[in-house]
Design a protein around this motif. Structure first.
Motif, PDB file in Angstrom:
ATOM      1  N   LEU A 248      45.288  55.644 -16.785  1.00  0.00           N
ATOM      2  CA  LEU A 248      45.267  56.961 -16.154  1.00  0.00           C
ATOM      3  C   LEU A 248      46.434  57.116 -15.181  1.00  0.00           C
ATOM      4  N   ALA A 249      46.737  56.055 -14.414  1.00  0.00           N
ATOM      5  CA  ALA A 249      47.846  56.125 -13.471  1.00  0.00           C
ATOM      6  C   ALA A 249      49.172  56.349 -14.191  1.00  0.00           C
ATOM      7  N   ARG A 250      49.295  55.821 -15.399  1.00  0.00           N
ATOM      8  CA  ARG A 250      50.559  55.957 -16.125  1.00  0.00           C
ATOM      9  C   ARG A 250      50.664  57.289 -16.854  1.00  0.00           C
ATOM     10  N   TRP A 251      49.603  57.666 -17.563  1.00  0.00           N
ATOM     11  CA  TRP A 251      49.706  58.818 -18.466  1.00  0.00           C
ATOM     12  C   TRP A 251      49.223  60.125 -17.848  1.00  0.00           C
ATOM     13  N   LEU A 252      48.305  60.052 -16.914  1.00  0.00           N
ATOM     14  CA  LEU A 252      47.778  61.271 -16.285  1.00  0.00           C
ATOM     15  C   LEU A 252      47.701  61.046 -14.767  1.00  0.00           C
ATOM     16  N   PRO A 253      48.842  60.911 -14.121  1.00  0.00           N
ATOM     17  CA  PRO A 253      48.855  60.492 -12.715  1.00  0.00           C
ATOM     18  C   PRO A 253      48.224  61.495 -11.755  1.00  0.00           C
ATOM     19  N   GLU A 254      48.060  62.738 -12.155  1.00  0.00           N
ATOM     20  CA  GLU A 254      47.441  63.736 -11.277  1.00  0.00           C
ATOM     21  C   GLU A 254      45.926  63.808 -11.463  1.00  0.00           C
ATOM     22  N   GLN A 255      45.400  63.053 -12.407  1.00  0.00           N
ATOM     23  CA  GLN A 255      43.981  63.131 -12.728  1.00  0.00           C
ATOM     24  C   GLN A 255      43.263  61.836 -12.325  1.00  0.00           C
ATOM     25  N   PHE A 256      41.956  61.939 -12.165  1.00  0.00           N
ATOM     26  CA  PHE A 256      41.138  60.751 -11.971  1.00  0.00           C
ATOM     27  C   PHE A 256      39.773  60.982 -12.588  1.00  0.00           C
ATOM     28  N   CYS A 257      39.011  59.901 -12.666  1.00  0.00           N
ATOM     29  CA  CYS A 257      37.741  59.936 -13.393  1.00  0.00           C
ATOM     30  C   CYS A 257      36.759  58.993 -12.705  1.00  0.00           C
ATOM     31  N   THR A 258      35.583  59.479 -12.383  1.00  0.00           N
ATOM     32  CA  THR A 258      34.543  58.570 -11.908  1.00  0.00           C
ATOM     33  C   THR A 258      33.782  58.027 -13.107  1.00  0.00           C
ATOM     34  N   GLY A 259      33.085  56.934 -12.902  1.00  0.00           N
ATOM     35  CA  GLY A 259      32.332  56.377 -14.024  1.00  0.00           C
ATOM     36  C   GLY A 259      31.654  55.073 -13.679  1.00  0.00           C
ATOM     37  N   ILE A 260      30.809  54.651 -14.580  1.00  0.00           N
ATOM     38  CA  ILE A 260      30.159  53.346 -14.507  1.00  0.00           C
ATOM     39  C   ILE A 260      30.401  52.636 -15.823  1.00  0.00           C
ATOM     40  N   ILE A 261      30.900  51.413 -15.730  1.00  0.00           N
ATOM     41  CA  ILE A 261      31.103  50.551 -16.890  1.00  0.00           C
ATOM     42  C   ILE A 261      30.107  49.413 -16.759  1.00  0.00           C
ATOM     43  N   ASP A 295      21.842  50.707  -5.662  1.00  0.00           N
ATOM     44  CA  ASP A 295      22.891  51.244  -4.788  1.00  0.00           C
ATOM     45  C   ASP A 295      23.807  50.115  -4.321  1.00  0.00           C
ATOM     46  N   ARG A 296      25.109  50.355  -4.362  1.00  0.00           N
ATOM     47  CA  ARG A 296      26.087  49.395  -3.886  1.00  0.00           C
ATOM     48  C   ARG A 296      27.208  50.151  -3.167  1.00  0.00           C
ATOM     49  N   PRO A 297      28.024  49.469  -2.326  1.00  0.00           N
ATOM     50  CA  PRO A 297      29.141  50.154  -1.663  1.00  0.00           C
ATOM     51  C   PRO A 297      30.058  50.814  -2.693  1.00  0.00           C
ATOM     52  N   PRO A 298      30.488  52.053  -2.437  1.00  0.00           N
ATOM     53  CA  PRO A 298      31.321  52.772  -3.417  1.00  0.00           C
ATOM     54  C   PRO A 298      32.704  52.162  -3.563  1.00  0.00           C
ATOM     55  N   GLN A 299      33.274  52.344  -4.760  1.00  0.00           N
ATOM     56  CA  GLN A 299      34.647  51.956  -5.052  1.00  0.00           C
ATOM     57  C   GLN A 299      35.412  53.185  -5.518  1.00  0.00           C
ATOM     58  N   PRO A 300      36.753  53.167  -5.486  1.00  0.00           N
ATOM     59  CA  PRO A 300      37.519  54.358  -5.848  1.00  0.00           C
ATOM     60  C   PRO A 300      37.304  54.760  -7.314  1.00  0.00           C
ATOM     61  N   PRO A 301      37.463  56.050  -7.622  1.00  0.00           N
ATOM     62  CA  PRO A 301      37.411  56.487  -9.021  1.00  0.00           C
ATOM     63  C   PRO A 301      38.504  55.824  -9.852  1.00  0.00           C
ATOM     64  N   MET A 302      38.314  55.817 -11.158  1.00  0.00           N
ATOM     65  CA  MET A 302      39.316  55.273 -12.070  1.00  0.00           C
ATOM     66  C   MET A 302      40.564  56.153 -12.052  1.00  0.00           C
ATOM     67  N   GLY A 303      41.717  55.511 -12.004  1.00  0.00           N
ATOM     68  CA  GLY A 303      42.978  56.232 -11.921  1.00  0.00           C
ATOM     69  C   GLY A 303      43.542  56.246 -10.517  1.00  0.00           C
ATOM     70  N   LEU A 304      42.710  56.060  -9.516  1.00  0.00           N
ATOM     71  CA  LEU A 304      43.177  56.018  -8.125  1.00  0.00           C
ATOM     72  C   LEU A 304      43.432  54.603  -7.656  1.00  0.00           C
ATOM     73  N   ARG A 305      42.597  53.660  -8.101  1.00  0.00           N
ATOM     74  CA  ARG A 305      42.717  52.284  -7.590  1.00  0.00           C
ATOM     75  C   ARG A 305      44.059  51.674  -7.951  1.00  0.00           C
ATOM     76  N   ALA A 306      44.585  51.975  -9.138  1.00  0.00           N
ATOM     77  CA  ALA A 306      45.862  51.376  -9.545  1.00  0.00           C
ATOM     78  C   ALA A 306      46.998  51.814  -8.619  1.00  0.00           C
ATOM     79  N   ARG A 307      46.845  52.988  -7.960  1.00  0.00           N
ATOM     80  CA  ARG A 307      47.899  53.473  -7.069  1.00  0.00           C
ATOM     81  C   ARG A 307      47.763  52.952  -5.650  1.00  0.00           C
TER      82      ARG A 307
END
Length: 399
Positions: A248-261, A295-307
């Motif tokens: 996401l950071a490479r191809w869609l740098p203005e976008q991000f996505c929340t999720g659970i894997i 419930d666990r401490p939140p982490q950044p959405p996907m696409g933001l952490r790489a930056r």
């Protein structure tokens, strides 16, 4: 001494014909082929019904016949319960409603009309249903005709794109099951789910991209593809999340996505997950939602952490008990507004879950009822995408 060959009986010959001809038949020729088989085994007629995308109607593949309500008809009850149902008309003709299932996925029902339904005829009808379900599943991926029969209104472009990537609504085996629903069915923009099963593990993912347009759909599509690519290359949960972050950071740098894997160990019931800026999963045990357990401490959405952060994602663990259900959902469920413009909220949502699951229904049916109760509370209009994904661990009892 040479072994004696056994001549195939009528049932086996019927199966051979079905397998050979269903493989080559055009999708809309399947009702005609099924009724050829019906005549051969002494039945009056078989009508094929497929469920629509919202799972509210059973739509006949034969022209000129009305659709059936899933919640209000005997055929719908067969679909809801996955059980054979039989009706008798005033003139003595029987209609047997047989669920149409491919693996764990509910496709629709067969309406079998006959004057006599003995054990042998029923066995052959089940055989027809099994072959037909496989044929429909294999053909609907490329059949516009079957897609149209499953729709009651036009589909918007972002929804059309994302639905092309989605797996079946329900997958499972004797140890675990995963089932999902998305609404609004024809207008989703950034929500999606994924699930896959290996011999030892159930993989389950949910995504919710920023926005409600085609860009959101593209973001979710990249996240879903990155997740599958890393998973199929053998990556663990942290590596899968890292792959999505980088893509996401490479191809869609203005976008991000929340999720659970996440993943569930099929033998031991260990549930492991990475939460990437998403609402926490809910654990359902018996007829109770165990608030806060996952419930666990939140982490950044996907696409933001790489930056902004190079440290690995945190992987959480929770030991499930047999029969436990884990519900993943997007924030469109709890943040939507109901009639008096108040937020639907987590309390109303968990109350809806308890009502939907307390009846002891199969997981796909409980989830269908849950999303419909939420839609009904919103007059069937949601302002945001709403996705629900329910995982059930059901190991065989210890001997």
């Amino acid at each position: 001494m040479p072994s004696e060959s056994v001549a195939p009986g009528p049932g086996e010959r019927l199966l051979e014909v079905l397998l050979a001809e269903a493989h080559a038949a055009a999708p809309m020729d399947l009702p005609w082929l099924v009724n050829r088989c019906a005549t051969a085994i002494g039945l009056d007629r078989i009508v094929v019904y497929l469920v629509d995308i919202e799972q509210r109607h059973l739509v006949p593949l034969s022209k000129g016949m009305p659709s059936l309500g899933v919640d209000s008809t005997t055929g719908g009850r067969a679909y809801r319960t996955l059980e054979l149902r039989i009706e008798e008309s005033e003139n003595g003709v029987l209609t047997a409603w047989l669920p149409l299932i491919d693996g764990a996925e509910r496709l629709g029902v067969l309406a079998i009309r006959t004057a006599v339904l003995d054990a042998e005829r029923l066995r052959r009808c089940r055989m027809i249903a099994s072959v037909l379900a496989m044929a429909i599943t294999s053909k609907r991926a490329y059949s516009d005709s079957l897609a149209r029969y499953a729709r009651t209104e036009p589909m918007q472009l972002p929804a059309e794109m994302l639905r092309a990537f989605l797996p079946p609504r329900t997958i499972g085996n004797d140890r675990a099951l995963s089932t999902a629903v998305l609404e609004p069915a024809y207008e989703i923009g950034g929500d999606a789910y994924d699930h896959s099963m290996t011999r030892s593990t159930l993989h389950v993912d949910i995504f919710d991209s920023m926005g409600h347009d085609l860009a959101a759909g593209l973001t979710t599509a990249v996240a879903l593809a990155g997740c599958r690519s890393a998973r199929r290359d053998g990556g663990d949960l942290a590596e899968v999340a890292y792959t999505v972050d980088k893509a996401l950071a490479r191809w869609l740098p203005e976008q991000f996505c929340t999720g659970i894997i996440s993943q569930l160990d099929l033998a031991g019931g260990l549930f492991r997950w990475c939460n990437c800026g998403h609402p926490p999963p809910l654990l359902i045990r018996g007829d109770r939602v165990l608030a806060g357990v996952l419930d666990r401490p939140p982490q950044p959405p996907m696409g933001l952490r790489a930056r902004f952060c190079e440290t690995a994602r945190t992987v959480h663990e929770e030991q499930l008990e047999p029969g436990d259900r884990v519900l993943l959902y997007t924030d469109g469920v709890v943040e939507s507004r109901i009639g008096d413009h108040t937020e639907f909220g987590l309390d109303r949502f968990t109350d809806s879950i308890i009502r939907a699951t307390a009846a002891g229904e199969l997981a796909p049916e409980a989830l269908r009822r849950l999303i419909h109760s939420i839609l009904d509370a919103h007059d069937n209009r949601l302002r945001d995408d709403a996705t629900l994904l329910l995982v059930e661990w059901r190991p065989p009892p210890a001997r």
